[in-house]
Design an enzyme around this catalytic site. Sequence first.
Site, PDB file in Angstrom:
ATOM      1  N   ARG A  18       1.241 -11.579 -15.990  1.00 21.10           N
ATOM      2  CA  ARG A  18       1.907 -12.392 -17.017  1.00 21.10           C
ATOM      3  C   ARG A  18       1.280 -12.236 -18.401  1.00 21.10           C
ATOM      4  O   ARG A  18       1.808 -12.744 -19.386  1.00 21.10           O
ATOM      5  CB  ARG A  18       1.851 -13.882 -16.620  1.00 21.10           C
ATOM      6  CG  ARG A  18       2.531 -14.195 -15.311  1.00 21.10           C
ATOM      7  CD  ARG A  18       2.399 -15.666 -14.991  1.00 21.10           C
ATOM      8  NE  ARG A  18       3.004 -16.474 -16.017  1.00 21.10           N
ATOM      9  CZ  ARG A  18       4.290 -16.796 -16.068  1.00 21.10           C
ATOM     10  NH1 ARG A  18       5.106 -16.371 -15.133  1.00 21.10           N
ATOM     11  NH2 ARG A  18       4.754 -17.532 -17.037  1.00 21.10           N
ATOM     12  N   HIS A  42      24.125  17.430 -31.866  1.00 23.04           N
ATOM     13  CA  HIS A  42      24.453  16.580 -33.014  1.00 23.04           C
ATOM     14  C   HIS A  42      23.199  16.000 -33.680  1.00 23.04           C
ATOM     15  O   HIS A  42      23.275  14.966 -34.322  1.00 23.04           O
ATOM     16  CB  HIS A  42      25.393  15.450 -32.588  1.00 23.04           C
ATOM     17  CG  HIS A  42      26.715  15.952 -32.062  1.00 23.04           C
ATOM     18  ND1 HIS A  42      27.573  16.695 -32.827  1.00 23.04           N
ATOM     19  CD2 HIS A  42      27.287  15.843 -30.838  1.00 23.04           C
ATOM     20  CE1 HIS A  42      28.648  17.013 -32.109  1.00 23.04           C
ATOM     21  NE2 HIS A  42      28.493  16.509 -30.888  1.00 23.04           N
ATOM     22  N   GLU A  80       6.077   3.162 -21.417  1.00 20.88           N
ATOM     23  CA  GLU A  80       5.280   2.043 -20.915  1.00 20.88           C
ATOM     24  C   GLU A  80       3.954   2.512 -20.314  1.00 20.88           C
ATOM     25  O   GLU A  80       2.916   1.910 -20.553  1.00 20.88           O
ATOM     26  CB  GLU A  80       6.049   1.289 -19.816  1.00 20.88           C
ATOM     27  CG  GLU A  80       7.223   0.475 -20.321  1.00 20.88           C
ATOM     28  CD  GLU A  80       8.043  -0.113 -19.178  1.00 20.88           C
ATOM     29  OE1 GLU A  80       8.340  -1.302 -19.223  1.00 20.88           O
ATOM     30  OE2 GLU A  80       8.403   0.624 -18.233  1.00 20.88           O
ATOM     31  N   ASN A 137       1.030 -22.175 -21.862  1.00 19.76           N
ATOM     32  CA  ASN A 137       1.913 -21.005 -21.821  1.00 19.76           C
ATOM     33  C   ASN A 137       3.189 -21.384 -22.558  1.00 19.76           C
ATOM     34  O   ASN A 137       3.763 -22.428 -22.283  1.00 19.76           O
ATOM     35  CB  ASN A 137       2.232 -20.665 -20.353  1.00 19.76           C
ATOM     36  CG  ASN A 137       3.371 -19.683 -20.224  1.00 19.76           C
ATOM     37  OD1 ASN A 137       3.498 -18.778 -21.034  1.00 19.76           O
ATOM     38  ND2 ASN A 137       4.201 -19.863 -19.210  1.00 19.76           N
ATOM     39  N   GLY A 138       3.620 -20.546 -23.497  1.00 18.93           N
ATOM     40  CA  GLY A 138       4.865 -20.826 -24.211  1.00 18.93           C
ATOM     41  C   GLY A 138       4.627 -20.883 -25.702  1.00 18.93           C
ATOM     42  O   GLY A 138       3.638 -20.335 -26.208  1.00 18.93           O
ATOM     43  N   CYS A 154       1.936 -16.258 -20.569  1.00 18.28           N
ATOM     44  CA  CYS A 154       0.540 -16.329 -20.194  1.00 18.28           C
ATOM     45  C   CYS A 154       0.568 -16.916 -18.796  1.00 18.28           C
ATOM     46  O   CYS A 154       1.618 -17.367 -18.339  1.00 18.28           O
ATOM     47  CB  CYS A 154      -0.189 -17.294 -21.112  1.00 18.28           C
ATOM     48  SG  CYS A 154      -0.001 -16.846 -22.840  1.00 18.28           S
TER      49      CYS A 154
HETATM   50  C1  G6P Z   1       9.610  -6.876 -19.465  1.00 16.69           C
HETATM   51  C2  G6P Z   1       8.972  -5.876 -18.528  1.00 16.69           C
HETATM   52  C3  G6P Z   1       9.976  -4.778 -18.174  1.00 16.69           C
HETATM   53  C4  G6P Z   1      11.244  -5.403 -17.592  1.00 16.69           C
HETATM   54  C5  G6P Z   1      11.843  -6.424 -18.554  1.00 16.69           C
HETATM   55  C6  G6P Z   1      12.949  -7.232 -17.903  1.00 16.69           C
HETATM   56  O1  G6P Z   1       9.829  -6.293 -20.705  1.00 16.69           O
HETATM   57  O2  G6P Z   1       7.810  -5.321 -19.105  1.00 16.69           O
HETATM   58  O3  G6P Z   1       9.400  -3.914 -17.209  1.00 16.69           O
HETATM   59  O4  G6P Z   1      12.187  -4.391 -17.328  1.00 16.69           O
HETATM   60  O5  G6P Z   1      10.841  -7.375 -18.929  1.00 16.69           O
HETATM   61  O6  G6P Z   1      12.420  -8.009 -16.878  1.00 16.69           O
HETATM   62  P1  G6P Z   1      13.267  -8.760 -15.798  1.00 16.69           P
HETATM   63  O7  G6P Z   1      12.261  -9.538 -15.008  1.00 16.69           O
HETATM   64  O8  G6P Z   1      14.234  -9.639 -16.542  1.00 16.69           O
HETATM   65  O9  G6P Z   1      13.977  -7.738 -14.988  1.00 16.69           O
END
Ligand code: G6P
Length: 585
Positions: A27, A485, A469, A100-101, A2
Amino acid sequence: MCSIIGYSGNGIAAPIIVKGLKRMEYRGYDSVGVATESENQIEVKKGIGKVNEVNSKIQLDSLPGNIGIGHTRWATHGKVTELNAHPHPSNSGKIAIVHNGIIENFEELKKELENEGYNFKSETDSEIIANLIQKNYEITKDVKETIMKTVSKIKGHYAFVAMFENGQLAAARFHEPLIVGVGQENIFLSSDVLGFIEYTDNAIYIKSGNFIILENKEFQILDFEGKKVKHEITKVSKEFGDAYKGDYAHFTLKEIYEQPDVILRAGETTIEEIEKAVEYIKNAKNIYITGSGTSYNSALIAKQILSKYVKIKAEPIISSELQFTPEVIEENSIFIAISQSGESADVLEAVRIAKKLNCKIISIVNLLTSSLTRKGDVILGMNCGPEIGVAATKSFTAQLIVLYKIVQKLSENITINFEEFSESISKMIENPKKIQKIAKELKNVSDIYILGRGINYPIAIESALKLKELTYIHAEGIPGGELKHGPLALMDTDVFVIIINPNDSTYTDTLTSAREIKARGAKIIGVSDIESDVYDYWIEIPKINEILYPISEIIPIQLLAYYSAIEKDTDPDYPRNLAKSVTVK
Ligand code: G6P
């Protein structure tokens, strides 16, 4: 994931907070809320949806006062409802918090507080913080003592900001980000510098296990035992100010179009670090590469280019899997962690495991102020500027460019002309009409398969990820040879198949697969530098050095996913149920 923000200053708090939340919306964007203090009264407004939507409905920015807190939520504990939206007031209404958390022991604490007569309105773990603070404040009548007592009770990963009825603010950090923005007229407490960059570029990164108390513009930073800690003010790069859409309809589109520039600048500022990384890699007994989502797909490509071009073996590991299979890692190895945000909890956990095994960590990261940066022995900055769109686009390209630079340094035989490549990509995406036309065809499709062999297989997976996505269409990457396969059974006239088919050693076999699929009536989109009658739609990519094919293949597919999202009327910047940095496991 968040975003939290607190503000105290000369300005009217609510509109400043709303602006900050808008920028941190990546976020989490399930709900949004603001609370302000004015004349010793706390007022809260919150609702479901994105910042602009909620603000135009209930005018979050009209709340009075110069002190306030705000939140955007990515739901973990409790559904997406107005009651679960933050800020959460305590029972007395004299305290409100944003969090957040995750509070791991919230059920136990909730029971304890309920036995003492406290009521809970939401299903969140966060509301216990508000009531615990109320309880401790009623006992101690002191903000510092209150926070110390509160953090000694809660377990988990968190950052929170609490606002008291007298206008005092306090914020604590334990493994979730908390940054103080120190302006002349304003102080901010925020999850990200984007929350305040418009007002100040002076930032203090609060350490995990510390808290801050703030009254007017005076603040103290303390550890959880109550000892004052020294702080350092860092100048934040003004580059963060770039986080505007400009003339583009969406951040995602802007970020896709920034890629010719990313090709030129990724890894540019880190030549020395690349040399250091190269030394580590050359002398390594074992190499592992980890990441989540798109960053893991970069790891798959890294494995292939390292083995093909410099005969170095590296094993990709999905970050979230490592905790269940730590025995795959040998001690004293090289562990490459790839993460745009540097905050993905799964990646940080994988790094923790590798460090315990005495591995050296090479981090490839975009946000150089992130937790991953602080854990690396070598830091390779991706240098692609802020990426706001939740689906990773330009950061994928930047990761690959950094990896190419490593491979180039490892081998004398590889020369990559990045200028020429950047120009060819600009030309390729100059006119997206053809891609827009294909996107119209995909509007009502329910399944898309993407086929690729060798180095093009990770691109097939990454393409599927982008389509899922951005469009919510079921999409699946398939290694070309595996078609017979099983997946061939799925091919019929309702299906679209994207064939990743550059002119490399995989070309002929993949073209044969395309013909087999076409014979079952599926529609074929060919992504290739060679035209063929088998393709119903041909997306032309430039004829280039074959090491670069992955980037030239993914960019038009990112555009296809983007325009399909527009056709389907989904929000490409903020796909449902997702968040940009997933800081929980
Ligand atoms: C989330 C995002 C992805 C991203 C992944 C890894 O799931 O929605 O788009 O690839 O995190 O994020 P990072 O910041 O570790 O590359």
